[in-house]
Write a protein that holds these residues in place. Structure first.
Motif, PDB file in Angstrom:
ATOM      1  N   ALA A  98     -12.162   2.890  -2.842  1.00 38.86           N
ATOM      2  CA  ALA A  98     -13.331   3.309  -3.618  1.00 38.86           C
ATOM      3  C   ALA A  98     -13.718   2.258  -4.663  1.00 38.86           C
ATOM      4  CB  ALA A  98     -13.056   4.649  -4.301  1.00 38.86           C
ATOM      5  N   LEU A  99     -12.733   1.494  -5.155  1.00 39.77           N
ATOM      6  CA  LEU A  99     -12.995   0.467  -6.171  1.00 39.77           C
ATOM      7  C   LEU A  99     -13.200  -0.911  -5.561  1.00 39.77           C
ATOM      8  CD1 LEU A  99     -10.360   1.571  -8.856  1.00 39.77           C
ATOM      9  CD2 LEU A  99     -12.839   1.883  -8.949  1.00 39.77           C
ATOM     10  N   ASN A 100     -13.330  -0.975  -4.223  1.00 37.89           N
ATOM     11  CA  ASN A 100     -13.525  -2.252  -3.516  1.00 37.89           C
ATOM     12  C   ASN A 100     -12.341  -3.198  -3.701  1.00 37.89           C
ATOM     13  OD1 ASN A 100     -16.146  -1.550  -2.549  1.00 37.89           O
ATOM     14  ND2 ASN A 100     -17.018  -2.082  -4.554  1.00 37.89           N
ATOM     15  N   GLY A 101     -11.148  -2.626  -3.800  1.00 31.67           N
ATOM     16  CA  GLY A 101      -9.947  -3.431  -3.880  1.00 31.67           C
ATOM     17  C   GLY A 101      -9.247  -3.490  -2.529  1.00 31.67           C
ATOM     18  N   TYR A 102      -8.062  -4.074  -2.511  1.00 28.71           N
ATOM     19  CA  TYR A 102      -7.304  -4.153  -1.265  1.00 28.71           C
ATOM     20  C   TYR A 102      -5.819  -4.297  -1.586  1.00 28.71           C
ATOM     21  CZ  TYR A 102      -7.349  -9.223  -2.185  1.00 28.71           C
ATOM     22  OH  TYR A 102      -7.206 -10.455  -2.760  1.00 28.71           O
ATOM     23  N   VAL A 103      -4.992  -3.947  -0.598  1.00 33.68           N
ATOM     24  CA  VAL A 103      -3.538  -4.065  -0.732  1.00 33.68           C
ATOM     25  C   VAL A 103      -3.126  -5.404  -0.149  1.00 33.68           C
ATOM     26  CG1 VAL A 103      -1.289  -3.099  -0.114  1.00 33.68           C
ATOM     27  CG2 VAL A 103      -3.208  -1.569  -0.610  1.00 33.68           C
ATOM     28  N   GLU A 104      -2.601  -6.274  -0.987  1.00 31.17           N
ATOM     29  CA  GLU A 104      -2.220  -7.610  -0.549  1.00 31.17           C
ATOM     30  C   GLU A 104      -0.858  -7.610   0.143  1.00 31.17           C
ATOM     31  OE1 GLU A 104      -3.106 -11.635  -2.750  1.00 31.17           O
ATOM     32  OE2 GLU A 104      -1.194 -10.831  -3.478  1.00 31.17           O
ATOM     33  N   ASP A 105       0.034  -6.750  -0.316  1.00 29.57           N
ATOM     34  CA  ASP A 105       1.369  -6.706   0.277  1.00 29.57           C
ATOM     35  C   ASP A 105       1.979  -5.336  -0.010  1.00 29.57           C
ATOM     36  OD1 ASP A 105       3.703  -7.962   1.546  1.00 29.57           O
ATOM     37  OD2 ASP A 105       4.634  -7.725  -0.413  1.00 29.57           O
ATOM     38  N   GLN A 106       2.782  -4.838   0.932  1.00 36.42           N
ATOM     39  CA  GLN A 106       3.435  -3.554   0.708  1.00 36.42           C
ATOM     40  C   GLN A 106       4.719  -3.477   1.530  1.00 36.42           C
ATOM     41  OE1 GLN A 106       1.373  -0.041   2.097  1.00 36.42           O
ATOM     42  NE2 GLN A 106       0.466  -1.110   3.833  1.00 36.42           N
ATOM     43  N   SER A 107       5.699  -2.752   0.999  1.00 34.22           N
ATOM     44  CA  SER A 107       6.951  -2.508   1.713  1.00 34.22           C
ATOM     45  C   SER A 107       7.430  -1.108   1.349  1.00 34.22           C
ATOM     46  CB  SER A 107       8.008  -3.546   1.340  1.00 34.22           C
ATOM     47  OG  SER A 107       8.311  -3.494  -0.047  1.00 34.22           O
ATOM     48  N   VAL A 108       7.937  -0.390   2.351  1.00 30.28           N
ATOM     49  CA  VAL A 108       8.410   0.985   2.169  1.00 30.28           C
ATOM     50  C   VAL A 108       9.866   1.044   2.595  1.00 30.28           C
ATOM     51  CG1 VAL A 108       8.084   3.400   2.785  1.00 30.28           C
ATOM     52  CG2 VAL A 108       6.100   1.885   2.599  1.00 30.28           C
ATOM     53  N   TYR A 109      10.689   1.685   1.770  1.00 28.19           N
ATOM     54  CA  TYR A 109      12.113   1.808   2.059  1.00 28.19           C
ATOM     55  C   TYR A 109      12.456   3.277   2.285  1.00 28.19           C
ATOM     56  CZ  TYR A 109      17.188   1.736   1.389  1.00 28.19           C
ATOM     57  OH  TYR A 109      18.534   1.905   1.558  1.00 28.19           O
ATOM     58  N   ASN A 110      12.836   3.600   3.522  1.00 23.74           N
ATOM     59  CA  ASN A 110      13.300   4.948   3.851  1.00 23.74           C
ATOM     60  C   ASN A 110      14.815   4.883   4.035  1.00 23.74           C
ATOM     61  OD1 ASN A 110      10.720   6.280   3.958  1.00 23.74           O
ATOM     62  ND2 ASN A 110      10.325   5.148   5.841  1.00 23.74           N
ATOM     63  N   GLY A 111      15.518   4.709   2.937  1.00 27.77           N
ATOM     64  CA  GLY A 111      16.946   4.437   2.976  1.00 27.77           C
ATOM     65  C   GLY A 111      17.769   5.571   3.531  1.00 27.77           C
ATOM     66  N   SER A 112      18.981   5.236   3.961  1.00 29.32           N
ATOM     67  CA  SER A 112      19.906   6.229   4.495  1.00 29.32           C
ATOM     68  C   SER A 112      20.850   6.758   3.422  1.00 29.32           C
ATOM     69  CB  SER A 112      20.732   5.605   5.623  1.00 29.32           C
ATOM     70  OG  SER A 112      21.451   4.481   5.145  1.00 29.32           O
ATOM     71  N   ILE A 113      20.623   6.327   2.171  1.00 31.54           N
ATOM     72  CA  ILE A 113      21.467   6.810   1.081  1.00 31.54           C
ATOM     73  C   ILE A 113      20.962   8.179   0.640  1.00 31.54           C
ATOM     74  CG2 ILE A 113      22.256   6.353  -1.272  1.00 31.54           C
ATOM     75  CD1 ILE A 113      21.850   3.409  -0.750  1.00 31.54           C
ATOM     76  N   TYR A 114      21.828   9.151   0.601  1.00 37.75           N
ATOM     77  CA  TYR A 114      21.447  10.510   0.232  1.00 37.75           C
ATOM     78  C   TYR A 114      21.898  10.806  -1.190  1.00 37.75           C
ATOM     79  CZ  TYR A 114      20.041  11.681   4.949  1.00 37.75           C
ATOM     80  OH  TYR A 114      19.384  11.715   6.141  1.00 37.75           O
ATOM     81  N   ASP A 115      21.012  11.328  -1.976  1.00 36.96           N
ATOM     82  CA  ASP A 115      21.308  11.731  -3.348  1.00 36.96           C
ATOM     83  C   ASP A 115      21.037  13.231  -3.457  1.00 36.96           C
ATOM     84  OD1 ASP A 115      21.774  11.983  -5.997  1.00 36.96           O
ATOM     85  OD2 ASP A 115      19.956  10.954  -6.656  1.00 36.96           O
TER      86      ASP A 115
END
Length: 309
Positions: A98-115
């Motif tokens: 909506a603000l005419n921006g963009y995502v230059e880089d992204q990383s998602v961590y779905n770790g196996s560590i349970y808390d």
């Protein structure tokens, strides 16, 4: 004719150099006059020196008013919390578009560590937003997630930007004069000399043009680094009172005891096959030890009976 052409080449190069210096001097002069006018204003008194950065480490999302006759590079570092990482990422994508921006880089961590029986998840985003929309974007993020930490850095690059522009104009003027001389060259020596210098000028032109494009991109679009953590409870942004600390500590302790008992129960159920095998092994060892002891006792009793006889 050769002497005349060499003299003409020297005069042209000297004229190009003087023109470049004059252009730089004119830009510097106009920039200095702008600085004088800028210095007398009340708002300009707050402007930092070249290369300095104004930093705001508060966790607020208030706006920052910047003088319009300067060149600024705005960088923001955010640490945010959410209880639904996927929903937050989707909402952020809508706000950025909506603000005419963009995502230059992204990383998602779905770790196996349970808390506490829950998977730990996190994401890191590098977002580019038009500089005039940065405050609106930060307010949107504050309404979508719990901002734990915020740091805003504002760097003044006006002098470097003006120097780059002046150098570009000087090199463009020199390139035009070299092309004119190249069309007038009458021997191979002059031709090679002009082409060598023209190659150097064009290489410098590309370097300075690339630097100017980089400046333009950094100035026009602010850079926001967002670190997101998915949590069960938000971190308080205000210092809790003594009673709140006691209440929250007692509550956390009870929850810890309950979660500990659940963990023990889960471990016991999961480990039943192993425990059964261990119990069988221990039982066999006990039976073997008992049989050995009985034999020893029987031998000892028989030996004593023979001795008495």
């Amino acid at each position: 004719m050769k002497k005349y052409l060499s003299l003409l080449l020297s005069l042209a190069l000297l004229a190009a150099l003087l023109t470049g210096c004059g252009s730089a001097g004119k830009s510097a002069a106009s920039y200095d006059s702008g600085m004088v006018e800028y210095a007398v204003s009340d708002e300009a008194a707050m402007a930092p020196a070249e290369g300095a950065a104004m930093k705001n480490t508060a966790a607020d999302t208030g706006s920052t008013q910047l003088p319009q006759n300067r060149k600024w590079i705005v960088t923001v570092n955010l640490t945010a919390e959410t209880d639904d990482l996927d929903a937050l990422r989707s909402a952020l994508d809508e706000k950025i578009a909506a603000l005419n921006g963009y995502v230059e880089d992204q990383s998602v961590y779905n770790g196996s560590i349970y808390d506490s029986g829950r998977r730990y998840r996190s994401a890191n985003l590098t977002v580019r937003i038009p500089a005039d929309s940065i405050d609106a974007f930060l307010q949107d993020v504050g309404g979508l997630a719990n901002i734990v930490r915020q740091n805003k850095s504002i760097e003044d690059v006006t002098l470097s930007y003006v120097a780059t522009e002046s150098r570009l104009k000087a090199l463009e003027t020199e390139e035009a004069r070299l092309l004119e001389l190249l069309s007038q060259a009458e021997n191979m020596t002059d031709l090679l000399e002009i082409e060598a210098r023209l190659s150097e000028v064009r290489s410098e032109l590309e370097n300075y043009a690339s630097q100017k494009r980089l400046y333009d991109n950094q100035i026009d679009y602010a850079t926001i680094y967002i670190a997101i953590e998915e949590v069960q409870e938000y971190t308080p942004t205000e210092e809790p009172s003594l009673w709140e600390r006691i209440r929250d500590g007692f509550k956390d302790n009870l929850e810890g005891v309950g979660e500990g008992l659940l963990d023990v129960l889960v471990w016991f159920i999961v480990s039943i096959p192993t425990l059964v095998v261990l119990a069988v092994v221990v039982l066999i060892l006990v039976l073997i030890v008992r049989r050995i002891r009985r034999r020893r006792k029987a031998k000892k009793a028989a030996k004593q009976q023979k001795t008495e006889e």
